[in-house]
Design a protein around this motif. Sequence first.
Motif, mmCIF file in Angstrom:
data_model
loop_
_atom_site.group_PDB
_atom_site.id
_atom_site.type_symbol
_atom_site.label_atom_id
_atom_site.label_comp_id
_atom_site.label_asym_id
_atom_site.label_seq_id
_atom_site.Cartn_x
_atom_site.Cartn_y
_atom_site.Cartn_z
ATOM 1 N N GLY B 263 0.823 -1.207 0.000
ATOM 2 C CA GLY B 263 0.000 0.000 0.000
ATOM 3 C C GLY B 263 0.853 1.250 0.000
ATOM 4 O O GLY B 263 2.075 1.199 -0.171
ATOM 5 N N LEU B 264 0.200 2.381 0.241
ATOM 6 C CA LEU B 264 0.928 3.647 0.204
ATOM 7 C C LEU B 264 1.905 3.762 1.371
ATOM 8 O O LEU B 264 2.958 4.392 1.239
ATOM 9 N N GLY B 265 1.576 3.149 2.485
ATOM 10 C CA GLY B 265 2.487 3.165 3.631
ATOM 11 C C GLY B 265 3.821 2.537 3.285
ATOM 12 O O GLY B 265 4.882 3.066 3.609
ATOM 13 N N SER B 266 3.776 1.402 2.600
ATOM 14 C CA SER B 266 5.026 0.752 2.177
ATOM 15 C C SER B 266 5.778 1.633 1.197
ATOM 16 O O SER B 266 7.002 1.730 1.250
ATOM 17 N N ILE B 267 5.033 2.264 0.289
ATOM 18 C CA ILE B 267 5.680 3.136 -0.695
ATOM 19 C C ILE B 267 6.422 4.257 0.022
ATOM 20 O O ILE B 267 7.554 4.592 -0.320
ATOM 21 N N VAL B 268 5.775 4.823 1.056
ATOM 22 C CA VAL B 268 6.401 5.920 1.805
ATOM 23 C C VAL B 268 7.669 5.440 2.503
ATOM 24 O O VAL B 268 8.715 6.101 2.451
ATOM 25 N N ILE B 269 7.575 4.275 3.144
ATOM 26 C CA ILE B 269 8.753 3.751 3.857
ATOM 27 C C ILE B 269 9.892 3.482 2.872
ATOM 28 O O ILE B 269 11.055 3.831 3.130
ATOM 29 N N ASP B 270 9.553 2.881 1.741
ATOM 30 C CA ASP B 270 10.597 2.624 0.740
ATOM 31 C C ASP B 270 11.212 3.934 0.257
ATOM 32 O O ASP B 270 12.424 4.039 0.090
ATOM 33 N N ALA B 271 10.359 4.934 0.047
ATOM 34 C CA ALA B 271 10.867 6.222 -0.431
ATOM 35 C C ALA B 271 11.758 6.872 0.620
ATOM 36 O O ALA B 271 12.766 7.498 0.292
ATOM 37 N N LEU B 272 11.389 6.715 1.901
ATOM 38 C CA LEU B 272 12.212 7.287 2.963
ATOM 39 C C LEU B 272 13.588 6.635 2.988
ATOM 40 O O LEU B 272 14.603 7.311 3.098
ATOM 41 N N SER B 273 13.619 5.298 2.868
ATOM 42 C CA SER B 273 14.935 4.660 2.960
ATOM 43 C C SER B 273 15.731 4.863 1.682
ATOM 44 O O SER B 273 16.953 4.828 1.713
ATOM 45 N N ALA B 274 15.056 5.089 0.527
ATOM 46 C CA ALA B 274 15.779 5.336 -0.716
ATOM 47 C C ALA B 274 16.033 6.826 -0.927
ATOM 48 O O ALA B 274 16.599 7.225 -1.935
ATOM 49 N N ARG B 275 15.609 7.647 0.023
ATOM 50 C CA ARG B 275 15.701 9.105 -0.106
ATOM 51 C C ARG B 275 15.067 9.579 -1.413
ATOM 52 O O ARG B 275 15.629 10.437 -2.107
ATOM 53 N N ASP B 276 13.925 9.006 -1.746
ATOM 54 C CA ASP B 276 13.230 9.402 -2.968
ATOM 55 C C ASP B 276 12.309 10.572 -2.630
ATOM 56 O O ASP B 276 11.129 10.408 -2.348
ATOM 57 N N TYR B 277 12.895 11.779 -2.634
ATOM 58 C CA TYR B 277 12.152 12.936 -2.153
ATOM 59 C C TYR B 277 10.956 13.273 -3.024
ATOM 60 O O TYR B 277 9.990 13.854 -2.568
ATOM 61 N N LYS B 278 11.022 12.910 -4.309
ATOM 62 C CA LYS B 278 9.897 13.229 -5.197
ATOM 63 C C LYS B 278 8.635 12.521 -4.735
ATOM 64 O O LYS B 278 7.551 13.118 -4.700
ATOM 65 N N VAL B 279 8.760 11.241 -4.389
ATOM 66 C CA VAL B 279 7.592 10.490 -3.922
ATOM 67 C C VAL B 279 7.067 11.094 -2.620
ATOM 68 O O VAL B 279 5.862 11.308 -2.456
ATOM 69 N N LEU B 280 7.986 11.417 -1.707
ATOM 70 C CA LEU B 280 7.568 11.985 -0.423
ATOM 71 C C LEU B 280 6.844 13.314 -0.637
ATOM 72 O O LEU B 280 5.798 13.570 -0.041
ATOM 73 N N ASN B 281 7.414 14.152 -1.528
ATOM 74 C CA ASN B 281 6.762 15.422 -1.843
ATOM 75 C C ASN B 281 5.334 15.203 -2.304
ATOM 76 O O ASN B 281 4.413 15.879 -1.852
ATOM 77 N N ALA B 282 5.159 14.249 -3.226
ATOM 78 C CA ALA B 282 3.833 14.010 -3.797
ATOM 79 C C ALA B 282 2.859 13.567 -2.720
ATOM 80 O O ALA B 282 1.731 14.080 -2.632
ATOM 81 N N VAL B 283 3.287 12.634 -1.881
ATOM 82 C CA VAL B 283 2.378 12.104 -0.858
ATOM 83 C C VAL B 283 2.001 13.195 0.140
ATOM 84 O O VAL B 283 0.830 13.366 0.497
ATOM 85 N N VAL B 284 3.010 13.973 0.578
ATOM 86 C CA VAL B 284 2.731 15.035 1.542
ATOM 87 C C VAL B 284 1.777 16.063 0.945
ATOM 88 O O VAL B 284 0.822 16.511 1.594
ATOM 89 N N PHE B 285 2.003 16.411 -0.328
ATOM 90 C CA PHE B 285 1.152 17.395 -0.989
ATOM 91 C C PHE B 285 -0.300 16.896 -1.043
ATOM 92 O O PHE B 285 -1.230 17.633 -0.708
ATOM 93 N N LEU B 286 -0.482 15.635 -1.461
ATOM 94 C CA LEU B 286 -1.840 15.095 -1.548
ATOM 95 C C LEU B 286 -2.515 15.068 -0.182
ATOM 96 O O LEU B 286 -3.693 15.408 -0.054
ATOM 97 N N SER B 287 -1.754 14.689 0.851
ATOM 98 C CA SER B 287 -2.389 14.643 2.165
ATOM 99 C C SER B 287 -2.746 16.049 2.628
ATOM 100 O O SER B 287 -3.796 16.251 3.247
ATOM 101 N N ALA B 288 -1.911 17.032 2.284
ATOM 102 C CA ALA B 288 -2.231 18.416 2.669
ATOM 103 C C ALA B 288 -3.524 18.869 1.992
ATOM 104 O O ALA B 288 -4.368 19.528 2.608
ATOM 105 N N ILE B 289 -3.692 18.506 0.706
ATOM 106 C CA ILE B 289 -4.914 18.901 0.004
ATOM 107 C C ILE B 289 -6.138 18.254 0.657
ATOM 108 O O ILE B 289 -7.143 18.915 0.923
ATOM 109 N N LEU B 290 -6.029 16.957 0.949
ATOM 110 C CA LEU B 290 -7.173 16.269 1.557
ATOM 111 C C LEU B 290 -7.528 16.877 2.907
ATOM 112 O O LEU B 290 -8.701 17.112 3.210
#
Lengths: 307, 315
Positions: B263-290
């Motif tokens: 799920g998205l939780g796993s995606i976030v954790i993977d992005a955190l450990s891979a330092r994939d800031y683009k994914v983190l940016n996208a997720v944070v932005f979407l949650s802020a909108i919601l």
Amino acid sequence: MLRDGFLRRLRRQKIVAASLFVILFYLVVVLFIYTTEIFHLNTGIVKWDQVVGAEYERPSAKNILGTDYLGRSVLRKTLYGAKVSLTVALFASIISMAVGVSLGAAAGFFRGAFDYIVLWLNSVFASIPYILLVTAFALVLKDKTINLSSLGLGSIPVEGIAAVCIAIGLTGWVSTCRLVRAEVIRQKQFDYVRAAKSRGFSNLRILLRHILPNLSGLIIITFVIRFVYYIFAEVMLSFLGLGAKSQPSWGTMMDSARLGLTIPEAGWWEMLSATAAVFLIVFSVNCLGDFLKDFFAHRLRADSYEQ
Amino acid sequence: MAAFVIKKIVFAITAIFGVMLITFLLFNCIGGDISYEYAGRNAGNETLDKIRKELGTDKPLLFFADSQFVNHIKNAATFNFGLSRDREDIGRKIRQGAKISLALTIPILLGTFVISIAAGLIMAYREKNLLSRIGNWLCIVGMSIPFLSFILLGQYYLAYKWKLFPVYFWPDLSPFQYLPLPIIIGIAAGAGFNIRFYKTIFRNEIESEYVRFAMARGVGPARILFKHVLKNAMMPIITRLVFSIPFLFMGSVLLEKFFGIPGLGSIVIDALSARDYKVLNAVVFLSAILVAVFTVIADICYAALDPRVNLEQGN
């Protein structure tokens, strides 16, 4: 506080008294570890990295809580873990309370544009899922040097648990800020504030000497509640590998126990020891928090009857 | 009313902007140059430059039309999140992950909600009863155990040793096989806090005058609880429910990590450990909108339902 029957009420509630003892015990352990480290004393109990037996030894009379994957004593690791976990929780609480109380009090007292900015900051921080916010802070701050030389403060290396403290502290102030702000707004309409104003006291004096002391109950209760949150947060961050790697904490113990759990019948004692260590202190602090809540609610009621 | 709504919407938009600012400061300013990490230790300058160009970190930080900050905002506003580090479209990745996460988090939310309100009502009504007191202690015990221990011990004993559930996600398994255990663990871990939260709310209502008066009139307990107490306590309950909806789509980071649920939780954790800031940016932005959308809806509902809300002050 002690004069208002605090001790009398404490004596009536045995569980709260017991939890105070547990908290004291943890504090003594942490202070003991710090003193042995500062004075380089040679005590067996703090040598957590000493190999005392075979790998994954079951709990026995020799090693009461068994050994971990390198044959180190789980009991020593659990005791040593108290140092990292409680230090982080304490400093994170202090940081977040300092930020939350000062911003909340100033916003509630002065209102206007400053209040609007603080409210805005609150909703910004509340829009980001907490776990993502705090891990992102910890990840980014890890092994960084904060350069304050432009402010004349030099640069501060942020390493190990300092990054975790700052990350948890800087993300946890929001709820404190909101509570303090609401309470300051409520206190501001009372007569004693108007009386202080009519005597020509400055705003700062009214806020610091008159209003803030009335918030002491709220601040103590929030501190206790936040402390529990931060112990959990430290466990989670250490578990995710963002905490101190060179020292054991309860979170890293759970991580290493998880590896053991994949081998049949190994590692559950380390898992249970770390869980029990967290559980005991958090349960005690929760009991104390409940007791304080009742105590301050009672005192507030008594105050309002007297007036 | 219209002015009130517009004010709330403007505030929500500035809050989204603030979230963008914070992620920018965190990832682009404090986070530092991640091209070394992407390229590996032995990469030459050419490779590094190429990666920087691809990530856009070769541009100036602020104050230019083509600066990193402007692009940061522009990409988010057009929902153009680009490619993740493993060369997948981030938008599609998030859509797929959110579906799986929702299948996990919605049952957890509803289960916790129903159990907590039922238990909270009973425990508030019969506070001195032995069962309520035991329940109260159990709640404190549940609140004092870390979420990690719930997950690890539940997975170890219920799935691994007693073989009641599958231990791990597997694509062949149906959702009805791999989801129940994480859902049970999620509900169990959250129940203690929530029961006590609702109990406090109900207790406040039960102690108020109108309930005492209803009791004196001889109104039965069922009628008091459901007609009077529950109805008056609806406001904080709905607030809590509404504000937990935006975070549902995020999934549960720890549950998904342990049960291998993609799920998205796993995606976030993977992005955190891979330092994939683009994914983190996208997720944070979407949650802020919601969060912004639900906050505005909640504010309008309050103003429409509760005449005590002051439209001028707005808080």
